[in-house]
Design an enzyme around this catalytic site. Structure first.
Site, short mmCIF file in Angstrom:
data_model
loop_
_atom_site.label_atom_id
_atom_site.label_comp_id
_atom_site.label_asym_id
_atom_site.label_seq_id
_atom_site.Cartn_x
_atom_site.Cartn_y
_atom_site.Cartn_z
N ARG A 15 0.94 -1.28 -0.07
CA ARG A 15 0.14 0.05 -0.02
C ARG A 15 0.85 1.24 -0.12
O ARG A 15 0.98 2.12 -1.13
CB ARG A 15 -1.07 0.04 1.24
CG ARG A 15 -1.92 1.10 1.17
CD ARG A 15 -1.61 2.37 1.51
NE ARG A 15 -1.12 2.54 2.95
CZ ARG A 15 -0.47 3.63 3.36
NH1 ARG A 15 -0.47 4.79 2.65
NH2 ARG A 15 0.11 3.59 4.63
N ASP A 16 1.58 1.55 1.08
CA ASP A 16 2.33 2.79 1.25
C ASP A 16 3.46 2.91 0.19
O ASP A 16 3.88 3.84 -0.06
CB ASP A 16 2.92 2.98 2.60
CG ASP A 16 3.15 4.29 2.96
OD1 ASP A 16 2.88 5.21 2.30
OD2 ASP A 16 3.70 4.52 4.27
N HIS A 207 6.01 4.40 12.46
CA HIS A 207 5.80 4.40 10.83
C HIS A 207 6.85 5.43 10.22
O HIS A 207 6.60 6.56 10.33
CB HIS A 207 4.43 4.69 10.52
CG HIS A 207 4.28 4.82 9.07
ND1 HIS A 207 3.54 3.53 8.42
CD2 HIS A 207 4.67 5.51 8.02
CE1 HIS A 207 3.41 3.91 7.18
NE2 HIS A 207 4.14 5.23 6.81
N HIS A 209 9.49 7.00 7.55
CA HIS A 209 10.18 7.17 6.36
C HIS A 209 11.67 7.59 6.22
O HIS A 209 11.95 7.84 7.33
CB HIS A 209 9.33 8.18 5.36
CG HIS A 209 8.12 7.57 4.96
ND1 HIS A 209 7.52 7.15 3.58
CD2 HIS A 209 6.81 7.31 5.75
CE1 HIS A 209 6.26 6.71 3.69
NE2 HIS A 209 5.99 6.95 5.04
N CYS A 240 4.28 9.04 -0.20
CA CYS A 240 3.14 9.62 -0.19
C CYS A 240 2.99 10.57 -1.45
O CYS A 240 3.63 11.44 -1.38
CB CYS A 240 2.36 10.15 1.13
SG CYS A 240 0.76 11.11 0.98
N ASN A 249 9.96 4.35 2.64
CA ASN A 249 9.66 3.81 4.15
C ASN A 249 10.94 3.03 4.28
O ASN A 249 11.76 2.38 3.81
CB ASN A 249 8.46 2.70 4.08
CG ASN A 249 7.04 3.40 3.84
OD1 ASN A 249 6.78 3.60 2.79
ND2 ASN A 249 6.31 3.57 4.92
P1 HMG Z 1 -13.30 14.12 -2.33
O1 HMG Z 1 -12.72 14.60 -3.73
O2 HMG Z 1 -13.56 15.47 -1.40
O3 HMG Z 1 -14.34 12.99 -2.27
O4 HMG Z 1 -11.97 13.34 -1.73
P2 HMG Z 1 -15.96 13.23 -2.41
O5 HMG Z 1 -16.75 12.62 -1.22
O6 HMG Z 1 -16.37 14.47 -2.63
O7 HMG Z 1 -16.08 12.33 -3.63
C1 HMG Z 1 -15.59 12.50 -4.89
C2 HMG Z 1 -15.40 11.25 -5.84
O8 HMG Z 1 -14.59 10.43 -5.55
C3 HMG Z 1 -16.83 10.73 -6.03
O9 HMG Z 1 -17.00 10.18 -7.30
C4 HMG Z 1 -16.72 9.86 -5.13
O10 HMG Z 1 -17.91 8.66 -5.23
C5 HMG Z 1 -15.35 9.29 -5.11
P3 HMG Z 1 -17.62 10.98 -8.46
O11 HMG Z 1 -19.03 11.13 -7.88
O12 HMG Z 1 -16.73 12.13 -8.67
O13 HMG Z 1 -17.42 10.13 -9.68
N1 HMG Z 1 -15.00 8.58 -3.80
C6 HMG Z 1 -14.68 7.48 -3.75
N2 HMG Z 1 -14.28 6.44 -4.71
C7 HMG Z 1 -13.63 5.24 -4.50
N3 HMG Z 1 -13.49 5.00 -2.84
C8 HMG Z 1 -13.64 5.85 -2.00
C9 HMG Z 1 -14.20 7.04 -2.45
N4 HMG Z 1 -14.41 8.18 -1.75
C10 HMG Z 1 -14.90 9.04 -2.50
N5 HMG Z 1 -13.25 5.68 -0.70
C11 HMG Z 1 -11.24 11.43 -0.34
C12 HMG Z 1 -11.92 12.96 -0.54
C13 HMG Z 1 -10.70 11.39 1.21
C14 HMG Z 1 -12.17 10.47 -0.95
C15 HMG Z 1 -9.89 11.56 -1.22
O14 HMG Z 1 -9.15 12.69 -0.61
C16 HMG Z 1 -8.93 10.54 -0.98
O15 HMG Z 1 -9.47 9.44 -1.39
N6 HMG Z 1 -7.95 10.78 -0.51
C17 HMG Z 1 -6.81 9.32 -0.27
C18 HMG Z 1 -5.43 10.04 -0.40
C19 HMG Z 1 -4.43 8.96 -0.24
O16 HMG Z 1 -4.95 7.87 -0.29
N7 HMG Z 1 -3.26 9.41 0.24
C20 HMG Z 1 -2.19 8.41 0.50
C21 HMG Z 1 -2.39 7.69 1.82
S1 HMG Z 1 -2.02 8.67 3.28
C22 HMG Z 1 -0.25 8.15 3.64
O17 HMG Z 1 0.32 7.79 2.70
C23 HMG Z 1 0.45 8.50 4.70
C24 HMG Z 1 0.60 7.39 5.58
O18 HMG Z 1 1.34 6.23 5.19
C25 HMG Z 1 1.13 7.43 7.02
C26 HMG Z 1 2.46 8.30 7.00
O19 HMG Z 1 3.32 8.03 5.98
O20 HMG Z 1 2.71 9.25 7.86
C27 HMG Z 1 -0.86 6.72 6.02
MG MG Z 2 3.56 6.27 4.96
#
Ligand code: HMG
Ligand code: MG
Length: 299
Positions: A15-16, A207, A209, A240, A249
């Site tokens: 995933r990450d 966690h 990096h 990310c 990571n």
């Molecule tokens: P948004 O655009 O505000 O969402 O995004 P929305 O609710 O307005 O929906 C927009 C569209 O997305 C809609 O589709 C929804 O149906 C769809 P449309 O009507 O336009 O066709 N949608 C989805 N589709 C599939 N699965 C879903 C989903 N939700 C909405 N779950 C949202 C808000 C949170 C969804 C967006 O910002 C998002 O998905 N963000 C994820 C970003 C991400 O994954 N980042 C990487 C992970 S974090 C990380 O890596 C850090 C970590 O490792 C820790 C660290 O390292 O410190 C965890």
């Molecule tokens: Mg991470």
């Protein structure tokens, strides 16, 4: 320095790691990676995420990955979910655990999840409630726990606050993420100690990096606090997409090598995890990010 003898390694590479690849990795290769990691003895694996494919196209197909990595005793297949849509998809796909993710920095929260910290935490309450009703445990991340790509330094009090709120939602374990890998041991230890003081060491995971090569040093500092759950990614995959400058990571191979040297049992077969890392590195067409793997394979 007293250390209990076992550490749980949470493998986040599928995933990450793969979420950050410029070209999405095919489902076949993602399945093979997860199976290789499970065969290497990793018992908790983050296999993907159910986030918006418009935001992170690399993680589309996580349902297919789960379908092809069947549930089994001794393996927790975890997935990241940002909202109820993601949770329902995760439950339908049979995930064993879900992980929600909040940030300790407002700018990062908006950039990564299109909402303030308070908005995002409010989104998670129904997620945590529905997961609990389905009998699925919830993990929570605090991103930017040691620094933010947009705001710079992040106060420890902000990290503690988000960790406490996650626990109040019903999160079983909080993983403290140094998302951009800027932390050094004293700061990592002070931040982690403050969170431990608030929510208890048994709920804390770390966690790191490895942007500045500090990840193992930070882990060592946190081991001294009694932390026993550590995230890492095979071959040092990672980053990310919404954290500019975030590099890989901590590599699982390097973590396992250090823990073995410290006499801490992980249940992970180092040679097997090195092979898993070699295979995915071939798929990605670049050398592994693990020094341990490079040292072992050049012998
Ligand atoms: P948004 O655009 O505000 O969402 O995004 P929305 O609710 O307005 O929906 C927009 C569209 O997305 C809609 O589709 C929804 O149906 C769809 P449309 O009507 O336009 O066709 N949608 C989805 N589709 C599939 N699965 C879903 C989903 N939700 C909405 N779950 C949202 C808000 C949170 C969804 C967006 O910002 C998002 O998905 N963000 C994820 C970003 C991400 O994954 N980042 C990487 C992970 S974090 C990380 O890596 C850090 C970590 O490792 C820790 C660290 O390292 O410190 C965890
Ligand atoms: Mg991470």
């Amino acid at each position: 320095m007293s250390r209990a003898s076992a550490v749980t390694v949470v493998e986040v590479g599928p995933r990450d790691g793969l979420q950050n690849e410029p070209t999405p990795v095919p489902v076949d290769d993602r399945v093979r990676l997860v199976e290789d990691l499970a065969a290497a003895g990793l018992r908790r694996i983050e296999v993907g995420s159910f986030v918006s494919p418009k935001w992170v196209p690399q993680m589309a197909g996580t349902d297919a990955v789960l379908a092809r990595v069947p549930a089994r005793a001794g393996l927790v297949r975890s997935v990241l979910v940002p909202n109820e849509v993601g949770l329902q998809a995760a439950l339908a796909a049979g995930a064993d655990e879900v992980a929600v993710f909040a940030a300790a920095s407002e700018t990062f929260s908006r950039t990564n999840t299109n909402g303030s910290i308070a908005d995002v935490l409010a989104r998670f309450q129904p997620v945590a409630d529905a997961a609990r009703a389905a009998g699925v445990p919830v993990r929570g991340y605090v991103s930017c726990a040691l620094g933010c790509p947009y705001e710079g330094a992040v106060p420890v009090s902000a990290v503690v606050d988000v960790a406490e709120r996650l626990v109040a939602l019903g999160v079983r374990e909080v993983s403290l993420g140094d998302t951009i890998g800027v932390g050094t041991p004293d700061g990592a230890k002070a931040m982690t100690a403050a969170v431990i003081g608030a929510i208890g060491v048994e709920r804390v995971a770390v966690h790191f990096h490895d942007t500045y090569g500090q990840a193992l040093a930070n882990v060592l500092a946190c081991l001294d606090l009694g932390v026993r759950v550590i995230d890492s990614a095979v071959a040092g995959l990672g980053g990310c997409p919404y954290a500019i400058g975030a590099s890989g990571n901590l590599a699982t191979e390097d973590l396992v090598y250090m823990l073995e040297g410290l006499g801490l049992d992980t249940g992970v077969d180092l040679d097997a995890v090195i092979r898993a890392g070699e295979r995915i590195s071939q798929v990605l067409g670049r050398p592994t990010g693990s020094k341990t793997a490079r040292a072992r394979t050049s012998r």
